[in-house]
Design a protein around this motif. Sequence first.
Motif, short mmCIF file in Angstrom:
data_model
loop_
_atom_site.label_atom_id
_atom_site.label_comp_id
_atom_site.label_asym_id
_atom_site.label_seq_id
_atom_site.Cartn_x
_atom_site.Cartn_y
_atom_site.Cartn_z
N SER A 1 47.02 99.09 42.78
CA SER A 1 45.60 98.73 42.80
C SER A 1 44.74 99.51 41.80
O SER A 1 43.55 99.24 41.68
N ASN A 2 45.32 100.51 41.12
CA ASN A 2 44.58 101.41 40.22
C ASN A 2 43.64 102.35 40.96
O ASN A 2 42.88 103.08 40.33
N ASN B 1 46.91 98.25 30.16
CA ASN B 1 45.93 98.09 31.24
C ASN B 1 44.53 98.33 30.68
O ASN B 1 43.96 99.40 30.84
N ARG C 1 35.03 99.01 35.09
CA ARG C 1 36.39 99.22 35.59
C ARG C 1 36.53 98.65 37.00
O ARG C 1 37.50 97.96 37.31
N SER D 1 41.46 99.95 32.74
CA SER D 1 41.46 101.37 33.08
C SER D 1 40.95 102.24 31.94
O SER D 1 40.69 103.42 32.13
N TYR E 1 38.99 95.66 38.11
CA TYR E 1 40.03 95.89 39.11
C TYR E 1 39.94 94.87 40.24
O TYR E 1 40.95 94.31 40.67
#
Length: 604
Positions: free
Chosen positions: A261-262, A165, A176, A168, A180
Motif C-alpha cells: 500500500s506504500n 513508482n 502522493r 512515491s 496512492y
Amino acid sequence: MLRSWSILLCLFHSVHGSWDRFQNNAIPVAGVVGRADLLCALFFLLSFLGYCRAFLQYNKEGKQFSISWLLMSIFLGAVAMLCKEQGITVLGLNALFDAFVICKINMAGLIQKLLHRGKVLESSTFLSKGFLLRIIFLASGGTAILYIRWRIMGTGPPAFTEVDNPASFADSILIRVINYNYYYSLNAWLLLCPWWLCFDWSMGCIPLIKSVDEWRIIALVALWFCLIGLIYQALCSEDSHKRRILSLGLGFLIIPFLPASNVLFRVGFVIAERVIYLPSVGYCMLITYGCSILNRQVKNKKLIAAAVLVIMFINMMRCIIRSKQWRSEEQLFKSALSVCPLNAKVHYNVGKNLADKGNQTAAIKYYREAIRLSPKYVHAMNNLGNILKERHELLEAEELLSLAVQIQPDFAAAWMNLGIVQNSLKRFKEAEQSYWTAIKHRKKYPDCYYNLGRLYADLNRHSDALNAWRNATALKPDHSLAWNNLIILLDNAGNLAQAEAVGREALELLPNDHSLMFSLANVLGKSQKYKESEVLFLRAIKVNPNTASYHGNLAVLYHRWGNLEAAKKHYEISLKLDPIAPGTKENYNLLKRKLEQLQKRGHI
C-alpha cells in the motif's frame, strides 16, 4: 462458522482464484518465480486455519485454547513470509479474527460504555478469555520473524527509481496520498472486473494525478464511500453475525494488502496483480455474503442464480483468454500494448521478443518508441545500440550507447557494447578505455575480457590478448569463443605445444564443442599427430556435418598424411558446401594433378 469459512475459501478457489492464478502465474510451467505467491497463499491460509483450530476445544467458560496450535500457526506464518513477505500479515489477521470472532468484541458498544461511564471496563470479556496472552504470542512471534529476516536480508530497504513508482517520488504529500488512493481503487476494480490486465504497470502506464480537479478523483471517492460503509457496518451493526462476517472479510481484504500500500514503506511497483491474490479471499467472502443477503431479500431466486452463473461463465472465459496470452512472451507482451500503451517497458519487451526472433526491423520500431516514452531508458538504448551495431549503423549506435552510459555511468553492458562499436570504428584507444570501465563496474565480466582480447589481437598485442582470454576462461570456464581464440592465437604464433595443452584443457571442460575439436585437430595435424587429429576432425564433422572448413581441413590432413582418396572425397564435399572457400580449390587442383601423375606412373 468454521465450516462456512471453508465453503467460502473453496468458492474463492473455484470461482475467482482460477483466473487470478492464471493471470499471475500462467500455466504451472510458465515461471517458477510465480509460485512464490501460490505457496505464500497456501501457508497463509494454513496458518489462519491453524489458529482457528486452536479454539475447537473452547469450553463454555471460554478459558481453554491450544498453545500447540497457536505456535503452529505462528510457524506457518513464518513459512508464508519466507515464500513472500506478504505472508507475515497473517499474524495481524489472526489477531483480528481473535478479537472480533472469538472474543466477539463490539467496538460500538465498548465506545459507548467508555463515553457514558467515563472509565475503562474493569473486567472485559475478551481479557478473561486469554486474549492478551494470545496477542503477546502473536506479537512476539511476529517480532522474532521480522528480526530473523532483518538479519538474513540486511537492514536497508531495496532501492527503487522513479519509473518503478512515480507517485512515491512526488514532491507534494497531498499528491502522493491522492495517487496512492487512486492505485487502491484500481486494485479494487481489478478484483471486481479483471478485464484490463498487464504484466507490468510501471513507467507511465498510469499517469500521475497532479491536481484535485481531475475526474479520476471520482474513483477513490467511490472506493472510500464503499469501504467506510462496510467498516461502519462491521463495527456498529447490531447484528453480531454480520459484524463477524464483515470484520473477517475486510480483514482478509485489507491486511494482506498493507505491504503493497506504500503506507508502511515504499514499494517498487505501481500496481502488481499478484499482490491482490490473497486479498481476493476477503473480496470473495464479502461478495458471497452480499449474495446471501440479496438472495434473502429478492423473491425471484432463479434470477439470482442466473446472474451468478453468468458472472462465473464470464470469469471462466476471461481465465481462458488470459491463459492463452500467457502461453507465449509475444502474446503476453502484445496484450499489454492495448492496456498500457504509454508504458515504455511494454514496448521494450515487445521489441526484445522480436529481436530474439530475428525481426530486427520491427524491434527497432518498438525500441525507439520505448525511448521516446522514457528518454532515460538505458536498457532500451543499449539493446537498440546493439541492433544498430549489427546493422553497421555504427555512428548512431555509438551515440545511443554513449548517452546510456552518461545517464547510468555504472552500466557495464553498455560500456562493453560501446567499446565494441568504437573498436569497429578503429578508435582503439577509446575502445580499450570503455572495456576497462565496464570491467571496473563489473569485476567478473568474461564477455568483456573476451572482447578486450579481440581488441589486443587486432593491435598485435598478443601477450595482452592471451591474458584477457585467460581471464575470460577463468571467470567462465565454458566460454567457447575465448578458448578457441586462445588456441588459434597460440597456433598462429607457432606455440604448438602450448596450443595443444590449452586445447586439451578446453575439451575436458567442453567435450562436445565441435569448434574446439576442430581447432585442436588443426594443431595436432601441424604437430604430425595425424591419427589423433583425424579422430577429432571426424568427431567435429559428426556433430556439425555441413561446415565446409571442417571437411576442407580434414582433406588437407589426409593430403599431408598420404591418404589421397580420402583427401579427394573431403575436398569435394567442402567445395560442394562452399564453392568459393579460400585455398580449398587450389589444394584440390594440386591433389588432382598429383593423382594424375601417379596414374601415369602406374602407382594407382
